[in-house]
Scaffold this active site. Structure first.
Site, PDB file in Angstrom:
ATOM      1  N   GLY A  32       0.818  -1.199   0.000  1.00 17.02           N
ATOM      2  CA  GLY A  32       0.000   0.000   0.000  1.00 17.02           C
ATOM      3  C   GLY A  32       0.852   1.248   0.000  1.00 17.02           C
ATOM      4  N   GLY A  75       0.659   5.703   0.816  1.00 24.31           N
ATOM      5  CA  GLY A  75      -0.060   6.883   1.268  1.00 24.31           C
ATOM      6  C   GLY A  75       0.834   8.101   1.197  1.00 24.31           C
ATOM      7  N   GLY A  76       0.341   9.215   1.736  1.00 28.70           N
ATOM      8  CA  GLY A  76       1.104  10.448   1.663  1.00 28.70           C
ATOM      9  C   GLY A  76       2.419  10.391   2.414  1.00 28.70           C
ATOM     10  N   MET A  77       2.421   9.676   3.541  1.00 32.19           N
ATOM     11  CA  MET A  77       3.645   9.615   4.367  1.00 32.19           C
ATOM     12  C   MET A  77       4.638   8.574   3.888  1.00 32.19           C
ATOM     13  SD  MET A  77       4.150  11.704   6.953  1.00 32.19           S
ATOM     14  CE  MET A  77       5.074  10.803   8.204  1.00 32.19           C
ATOM     15  N   VAL A  90       4.182   0.930   2.170  1.00 28.50           N
ATOM     16  CA  VAL A  90       4.325  -0.285   2.972  1.00 28.50           C
ATOM     17  C   VAL A  90       4.586  -1.460   2.035  1.00 28.50           C
ATOM     18  CG1 VAL A  90       3.235  -1.830   4.632  1.00 28.50           C
ATOM     19  CG2 VAL A  90       2.788   0.627   4.748  1.00 28.50           C
ATOM     20  N   ASP A 112      -7.221   8.336  14.357  1.00 33.68           N
ATOM     21  CA  ASP A 112      -7.513   7.979  12.967  1.00 33.68           C
ATOM     22  C   ASP A 112      -8.068   6.565  12.869  1.00 33.68           C
ATOM     23  OD1 ASP A 112      -7.686   8.551  10.247  1.00 33.68           O
ATOM     24  OD2 ASP A 112      -5.662   7.833   9.800  1.00 33.68           O
TER      25      ASP A 112
END
Length: 274
Positions: free
Chosen positions: A15, A17-19, A22, A131
């Site tokens: 996966g 994401g912005g940060m 993985v 979150d």
């Protein structure tokens, strides 16, 4: 894509994401599969993001619990900042909701009860997640339920009633007070309530697609009562979800333990406190 880093052989991307990204990897020394989260290379020159990434690792490492993804290691290798974590083979709760169809009521409550155990454990150690959402819940093939991604977690004392700051969380699952930068354990209770709502209704409580409309609805209205969506849902269960997702924090369960208690009472056919 990375191929190898230290003693880890990258297998595939899980996966992004912005940060960061993985990856699934093989730990060649210990002969086990792990998940490696690598900070986005565009962020590694900014001390704010590298420190935030390290803080996430510290929080994850401090929370050793069967229903929380374990952190095995954190390191910097050349320009890569990496967290090595337990690999929970299975699917996200979000995927399960969208692909499996109706979820039996007792199964939905059992899943949420495991999440409440994990969140309550974190709260007792002074950490709020901020979150909670079905995307961050991993449903293992072995039947396990694990909470992941503590990237927005903060110490409770950092989010007291007098502090405001940047908005943190995923809009659809955020408690109203989080839009003004405030949060406490009741904010996580709200997100947990929305997760149970989605398990029972098979759709989010707030499903507006435009961010401004979504924020306005969350800030101005309570979620539609569950029995209006599915009249077969028992009234006591609807009442529990409504209290967990109340607009005002003072009207919610004050802790994960309180919500868990009412769910147990409901299952045991005892009076609830909602």
């Amino acid at each position: 894509m990375l191929e190898n880093i230290r003693d880890y052989k990258i297998v595939k991307k899980l996966g992004e994401g912005g940060m960061g990204t993985v990856y699934l990897a093989d730990d060649t020394m210990l002969e086990r599969k792990v998940a490696i989260k690598v900070l986005n290379p565009l962020l590694t020159k900014d001390v704010h993001f590298t420190e935030r990434f390290r803080q996430e690792a510290k929080v994850q490492a401090s929370l050793v619990h069967p229903n929380i993804v374990s952190l095995f290691n954190y390191f910097q290798e050349d320009d890569n900042y990496c967290m090595v974590m337990e690999f929970a083979d299975g699917e996200t709760l979000k995927h399960m909701i969208s692909s499996k169809g109706p979820i039996p009521e007792q199964r939905a409550i059992w899943i949420l009860s495991q999440m409440l155990e994990a969140v309550g454990f974190a709260h007792k150690r002074g950490i709020i997640h901020r979150d909670i959402k079905p995307d961050n819940i991993l449903m293992g093939d072995d039947g396990s339920v694990k909470i992941a991604d503590f990237g927005l977690a903060r110490a409770i004392e950092q989010d007291n009633a007098t502090q405001t700051g940047g908005v943190a969380g995923t809009l659809r699952y955020m408690a109203p007070e989080q839009f003004s930068g405030q949060a406490d354990p009741r904010s996580d209770v709200y997100s947990l309530g929305l997760t149970l709502y989605e398990l029972l209704a098979l759709k989010p409580a707030y499903d507006e697609s435009h961010p401004s409309s979504l924020i306005q609805r969350i800030n101005q209205t309570e979620a539609t009562r569950l029995r209006k969506i599915n009249p077969s849902i028992p009234r006591d269960l609807e009442t529990i979800v409504a209290k967990a997702t109340a607009h005002e924090p003072a009207d919610r369960y004050s802790s994960a333990a309180e919500l868990a208690h009412d769910l147990r009472c409901y299952l045991d056919d005892r009076p609830i406190h909602a």
